[in-house]
Scaffold this motif. Structure first.
Motif, PDB file in Angstrom:
ATOM      1  N   ALA A   1     -26.344 -30.109  33.823  1.00 28.66           N
ATOM      2  CA  ALA A   1     -25.659 -29.828  35.089  1.00 28.66           C
ATOM      3  C   ALA A   1     -24.242 -30.379  35.076  1.00 28.66           C
ATOM      4  N   ARG A   2     -24.073 -31.590  34.552  1.00 27.04           N
ATOM      5  CA  ARG A   2     -22.735 -32.189  34.483  1.00 27.04           C
ATOM      6  C   ARG A   2     -21.839 -31.363  33.562  1.00 27.04           C
ATOM      7  N   PHE A   3     -22.370 -30.902  32.417  1.00 20.21           N
ATOM      8  CA  PHE A   3     -21.607 -30.028  31.517  1.00 20.21           C
ATOM      9  C   PHE A   3     -21.197 -28.754  32.258  1.00 20.21           C
ATOM     10  N   ALA A   4     -22.114 -28.183  33.029  1.00 15.95           N
ATOM     11  CA  ALA A   4     -21.822 -26.949  33.763  1.00 15.95           C
ATOM     12  C   ALA A   4     -20.738 -27.175  34.807  1.00 15.95           C
ATOM     13  N   VAL A   5     -20.805 -28.294  35.519  1.00  9.38           N
ATOM     14  CA  VAL A   5     -19.771 -28.617  36.510  1.00  9.38           C
ATOM     15  C   VAL A   5     -18.409 -28.667  35.830  1.00  9.38           C
ATOM     16  N   LEU A   6     -18.332 -29.390  34.716  1.00  2.00           N
ATOM     17  CA  LEU A   6     -17.049 -29.531  34.015  1.00  2.00           C
ATOM     18  C   LEU A   6     -16.558 -28.191  33.478  1.00  2.00           C
ATOM     19  N   HIS A   7     -17.484 -27.361  33.014  1.00  4.89           N
ATOM     20  CA  HIS A   7     -17.099 -26.044  32.500  1.00  4.89           C
ATOM     21  C   HIS A   7     -16.541 -25.159  33.623  1.00  4.89           C
ATOM     22  N   VAL A   8     -17.196 -25.154  34.756  1.00  5.57           N
ATOM     23  CA  VAL A   8     -16.716 -24.359  35.892  1.00  5.57           C
ATOM     24  C   VAL A   8     -15.370 -24.889  36.378  1.00  5.57           C
ATOM     25  N   GLU A   9     -15.217 -26.203  36.426  1.00  3.62           N
ATOM     26  CA  GLU A   9     -13.934 -26.778  36.844  1.00  3.62           C
ATOM     27  C   GLU A   9     -12.814 -26.400  35.872  1.00  3.62           C
ATOM     28  N   ALA A  10     -13.129 -26.334  34.582  1.00  2.59           N
ATOM     29  CA  ALA A  10     -12.126 -25.900  33.599  1.00  2.59           C
ATOM     30  C   ALA A  10     -11.758 -24.429  33.819  1.00  2.59           C
ATOM     31  N   GLN A  11     -12.737 -23.607  34.169  1.00  5.27           N
ATOM     32  CA  GLN A  11     -12.450 -22.213  34.481  1.00  5.27           C
ATOM     33  C   GLN A  11     -11.564 -22.109  35.715  1.00  5.27           C
ATOM     34  N   GLN A  12     -11.825 -22.957  36.707  1.00  4.86           N
ATOM     35  CA  GLN A  12     -10.987 -22.960  37.909  1.00  4.86           C
ATOM     36  C   GLN A  12      -9.547 -23.329  37.556  1.00  4.86           C
TER      37      GLN A  12
ATOM     38  N   ARG B   1      -3.926 -21.676  36.707  1.00  2.00           N
ATOM     39  CA  ARG B   1      -2.778 -21.569  35.796  1.00  2.00           C
ATOM     40  C   ARG B   1      -2.399 -20.109  35.590  1.00  2.00           C
ATOM     41  N   GLY B   2      -3.383 -19.278  35.351  1.00  2.00           N
ATOM     42  CA  GLY B   2      -3.112 -17.856  35.162  1.00  2.00           C
ATOM     43  C   GLY B   2      -2.458 -17.243  36.381  1.00  2.00           C
ATOM     44  N   LEU B   3      -2.952 -17.591  37.538  1.00  2.00           N
ATOM     45  CA  LEU B   3      -2.391 -17.064  38.782  1.00  2.00           C
ATOM     46  C   LEU B   3      -0.940 -17.500  38.962  1.00  2.00           C
ATOM     47  N   SER B   4      -0.646 -18.729  38.598  1.00  3.79           N
ATOM     48  CA  SER B   4       0.724 -19.220  38.769  1.00  3.79           C
ATOM     49  C   SER B   4       1.694 -18.637  37.740  1.00  3.79           C
ATOM     50  N   GLN B   5       1.188 -18.150  36.615  1.00  2.00           N
ATOM     51  CA  GLN B   5       2.070 -17.677  35.539  1.00  2.00           C
ATOM     52  C   GLN B   5       2.067 -16.169  35.334  1.00  2.00           C
ATOM     53  N   ILE B   6       1.119 -15.459  35.927  1.00  2.00           N
ATOM     54  CA  ILE B   6       0.904 -14.055  35.563  1.00  2.00           C
ATOM     55  C   ILE B   6       2.120 -13.170  35.822  1.00  2.00           C
ATOM     56  N   ARG B   7       2.804 -13.351  36.905  1.00  2.52           N
ATOM     57  CA  ARG B   7       3.977 -12.507  37.199  1.00  2.52           C
ATOM     58  C   ARG B   7       5.055 -12.676  36.132  1.00  2.52           C
ATOM     59  N   ALA B   8       5.347 -13.913  35.780  1.00  2.00           N
ATOM     60  CA  ALA B   8       6.373 -14.161  34.752  1.00  2.00           C
ATOM     61  C   ALA B   8       5.905 -13.680  33.384  1.00  2.00           C
ATOM     62  N   ASP B   9       4.631 -13.878  33.082  1.00  2.00           N
ATOM     63  CA  ASP B   9       4.110 -13.484  31.773  1.00  2.00           C
ATOM     64  C   ASP B   9       4.097 -11.976  31.561  1.00  2.00           C
ATOM     65  N   LEU B  10       3.929 -11.213  32.625  1.00  2.00           N
ATOM     66  CA  LEU B  10       3.786  -9.753  32.486  1.00  2.00           C
ATOM     67  C   LEU B  10       5.003  -8.954  32.931  1.00  2.00           C
TER      68      LEU B  10
END
Length: 122
Positions: A51-62, A67-76
């Motif tokens: 469960a702790r591994f899953a929490v950390l994995h989901v938080e990394a996805q968040q 990051r993707g949301l903040s950079q997508i306009r400039a990147d594309l």
């Protein structure tokens, strides 16, 4: 006393103390994690660790989604039309909402695996 699941509890997991609930929790948690986690027997034996591994994995996805949301306009901007960029932003926003709900659910499951129980409210 009837097993109770709080709001935000994943529908794939039986409520705490229902027959077989931990098995459904393990299956769901493994579905959230990278496929390689299924090979690690220690995670299956120690479900709180899983469960702790899953929490950390989901938080990394968040974090990756933010990051993707903040950079997508400039990147594309030089390689895609404004319509495509807007669609990409909308996709990140949808995924951000999904991940928020998933993070809540995995936290609830982790708490239950650590012994927390929920009561029905009228």
């Amino acid at each position: 006393m009837r097993p109770v699941a709080p709001p935000g509890w994943p529908h794939e997991v039986r409520p705490p103390d229902a027959p077989g609930w931990e098995a459904t929790a393990v299956s769901w948690l493994l579905d959230l994690c990278p496929a390689e986690y299924r090979r690690y027997t220690g995670l299956r034996r120690h479900v709180v660790v899983l469960a702790r591994f899953a929490v950390l994995h989901v938080e990394a996805q968040q974090a990756a989604c933010r990051r993707g949301l903040s950079q997508i306009r400039a990147d594309l901007k030089d390689v895609a039309t404004l319509e495509v960029v807007d669609a990409a932003v909308a996709t990140f926003q949808l995924d951000e909402a999904r991940l928020l709900a998933t993070r809540r659910a995995v936290g609830l499951v982790e708490d239950a695996l650590r012994g927390r129980r929920y009561v029905a409210r009228l």
